[in-house]
Design a protein around this motif. Structure first.
Motif, PDB file in Angstrom:
ATOM      1  N   ILE A 249       0.855  -1.187   0.000  1.00  0.00           N
ATOM      2  CA  ILE A 249       0.000   0.000   0.000  1.00  0.00           C
ATOM      3  C   ILE A 249       0.893   1.240   0.000  1.00  0.00           C
ATOM      4  O   ILE A 249       1.765   1.383   0.868  1.00  0.00           O
ATOM      5  N   GLU A 250       0.678   2.125  -0.964  1.00  0.00           N
ATOM      6  CA  GLU A 250       1.502   3.327  -1.048  1.00  0.00           C
ATOM      7  C   GLU A 250       0.668   4.496  -1.552  1.00  0.00           C
ATOM      8  O   GLU A 250      -0.340   4.315  -2.244  1.00  0.00           O
ATOM      9  N   GLN A 251       1.062   5.689  -1.178  1.00  0.00           N
ATOM     10  CA  GLN A 251       0.433   6.897  -1.698  1.00  0.00           C
ATOM     11  C   GLN A 251       0.693   6.940  -3.210  1.00  0.00           C
ATOM     12  O   GLN A 251       1.837   6.992  -3.656  1.00  0.00           O
TER      13      GLN A 251
ATOM     14  N   ILE B 210       7.087  -0.090 -11.880  1.00  0.00           N
ATOM     15  CA  ILE B 210       7.582   0.453 -10.619  1.00  0.00           C
ATOM     16  C   ILE B 210       8.182  -0.609  -9.702  1.00  0.00           C
ATOM     17  O   ILE B 210       8.887  -0.269  -8.749  1.00  0.00           O
ATOM     18  N   ALA B 211       7.909  -1.891  -9.977  1.00  0.00           N
ATOM     19  CA  ALA B 211       8.528  -2.930  -9.154  1.00  0.00           C
ATOM     20  C   ALA B 211      10.042  -2.942  -9.328  1.00  0.00           C
ATOM     21  O   ALA B 211      10.764  -3.504  -8.501  1.00  0.00           O
TER      22      ALA B 211
ATOM     23  N   GLU C  70      11.755  -4.353  -0.420  1.00  0.00           N
ATOM     24  CA  GLU C  70      11.665  -5.084   0.848  1.00  0.00           C
ATOM     25  C   GLU C  70      10.374  -5.884   0.919  1.00  0.00           C
ATOM     26  O   GLU C  70      10.371  -7.059   1.328  1.00  0.00           O
ATOM     27  N   TRP C  71       9.274  -5.274   0.509  1.00  0.00           N
ATOM     28  CA  TRP C  71       7.985  -5.971   0.533  1.00  0.00           C
ATOM     29  C   TRP C  71       7.993  -7.170  -0.414  1.00  0.00           C
ATOM     30  O   TRP C  71       7.493  -8.249  -0.061  1.00  0.00           O
TER      31      TRP C  71
ATOM     32  N   MET D  64       7.893 -12.973  -1.382  1.00  0.00           N
ATOM     33  CA  MET D  64       8.381 -14.168  -2.064  1.00  0.00           C
ATOM     34  C   MET D  64       8.844 -15.239  -1.080  1.00  0.00           C
ATOM     35  O   MET D  64       9.074 -16.387  -1.467  1.00  0.00           O
ATOM     36  N   ASP D  65       8.949 -14.894   0.193  1.00  0.00           N
ATOM     37  CA  ASP D  65       9.244 -15.884   1.231  1.00  0.00           C
ATOM     38  C   ASP D  65       7.970 -16.508   1.797  1.00  0.00           C
ATOM     39  O   ASP D  65       8.045 -17.365   2.690  1.00  0.00           O
TER      40      ASP D  65
END
Length: 287
Positions: free
Chosen positions: A159-161, A213-214, A222-223, A228-229
Motif C-alpha cells: 500500500i503506497e500513496q 515500478i517494481a 523489501e515488501w 516471495m518468502d
C-alpha cells in the motif's frame, strides 16, 4: 528528493483514508472467492494472473465493501461504496449514486505469486496530476490454496500513496542514465473521464518498461522479498517459481533433472525447503 505528500489533518478524507488502509490490510483474512481451479498443468501456472487477475480484483473490491465496519465505523459514509472500473483511472473509487466526485481512489493490482518474473509486472503510467494525495496504489499478492489447485488466497498487500509513487517513478526514469529524456505530463486532473489522456508520455522507451515500478529501487524491494518468502505448502514461493521454471524451459528429462539437483543443493542450505519435500518432488519427476 521525492517525498510523500502531507495529508491535511482537518480534512475528513484523511481519517477516512486511514480507515481504508486498515481495511485493506484486513482484506486477506476476510477474502473469499467462488473460483476453484482443478486439473491445471504445472507448466500453465505462469499464465494465471492473466486468466484470473480481473476476477480476483473484483472480489477484492467486494471484500473491501464487506469490511465497511473498519473504514466507516460510525456510518459517516453510509451512502458510499467502492466500485471498480477496469477501463478508468483509478480503477477503484469510493463514490455514491449522486454522481459526486469520488472521496478516495485506489489503483488496484493483483500479483500472482508464482509468476515467472518473481515480481509484479504491471505498468503504472498515470500522471501524478491524475490523483489526489489521498489516493492509493495497492498490490495484492495471491496464490492457490493447494499451490497447483484450489481457491485463490490473498497475502498482505503493498500500500503506497499513489501520487508519491508516480513522482518516484518519474524521477527514476529521468535519472536512470545520462541520456534519459524528460517525461511529458498531459493536462489532466484527479479522476479523469474515461477516454481522456492521463498517462505520462516518454520518448525513449523501446522496451516498453516505463511504469514498471517494481523495478524502482527503494519502493517495493523489501515488501517483494518478504512476500516471495511466503510459504505455499511449506515451501517459499520463490523456490516454487524456480522449480516450475525448470519445466517451462526447453530440454530433455536428463537436463531438467540436473538443473533440479543443483536447485535442491542450493535450497538445502535454506531450512525453509525441508529435505522430505525435496525428496518427494524428485520422486514425482521420475513418474
Amino acid at each position: 528528493m521525492v517525498e510523500r505528500y502531507d495529508l491535511p489533518a482537518d480534512d475528513e478524507r484523511t481519517s477516512l483514508r486511514n480507515g481504508v488502509v486498515r481495511a485493506l490490510r484486513a482484506v486477506p483474512m476476510h477474502f473469499t472467492s467462488p473460483i476453484n481451479i482443478e486439473g491445471l498443468s504445472a507448466t500453465d501456472l505462469f499464465s494465471m494472473n492473466t486468466l484470473l487477475g480481473g476476477a480476483i480484483e473484483d472480489q477484492t473490491v467486494a471484500t473491501l465493501n464487506a469490511t465497511r465496519a473498519i473504514w466507516d465505523p460510525n456510518g459517516r459514509w453510509a451512502d458510499y461504496e467502492f466500485r471498480r472500473y477496469s477501463e478508468s483511472f483509478p480503477d477503484v473509487r469510493l463514490e455514491n449514486m449522486r454522481g459526486a466526485e469520488p472521496l478516495i481512489g485506489i489503483e488496484l493490482k493483483g500479483w500472482y505469486l508464482l509468476a515467472k518474473e518473481e515480481m509484479p509486472s504491471f505498468r503504472f503510467r498515470a500522471s501524478a496530476d491524475a490523483m489526489t494525495v489521498w489516493d492509493l496504489l495497492v498490490v495484492f499478492p495471491w496464490s492457490l490454496s493447494n499451490v497447483l489447485s484450489g481457491t485463490p488466497v490473498l497475502e498482505p498487500p503493498f500500500i503506497e500513496q499513489a501520487k508519491y509513487a508516480a513522482d518516484l517513478r518519474t524521477q527514476y526514469w529521468e535519472n536512470r542514465n545520462a541520456s534519459a529524456k524528460p517525461v511529458t505530463h498531459p493536462p489532466t486532473h484527479p479522476y479523469p473521464a474515461p477516454g481522456t489522456a492521463y498517462s505520462d508520455v516518454v520518448y525513449d522507451d523501446r522496451g516498453g518498461n516505463f511504469g514498471r515500478i517494481a523495478r524502482i529501487q527503494g519502493l517495493m524491494d523489501e515488501w517483494m522479498a518478504e512476500t516471495m518468502d511466503t510459504r505455499l505448502a511449506g515451501i517459499s514461493a520463490k523456490w516454487w517459481v524456480r522449480f516450475f521454471k525448470l519445466f517451462d524451459e526447453r530440454g530433455d528429462l536428463e537436463a531438467i533433472t540436473k538443473k533440479f539437483d543443483r536447485l535442491a543443493r542450493e535450497t538445502n542450505q535454506n531450512p525453509i525447503w525441508v529435505e522430505e519435500v525435496v525428496d518427494l518432488v524428485r520422486q514425482l519427476m521420475k513418474l
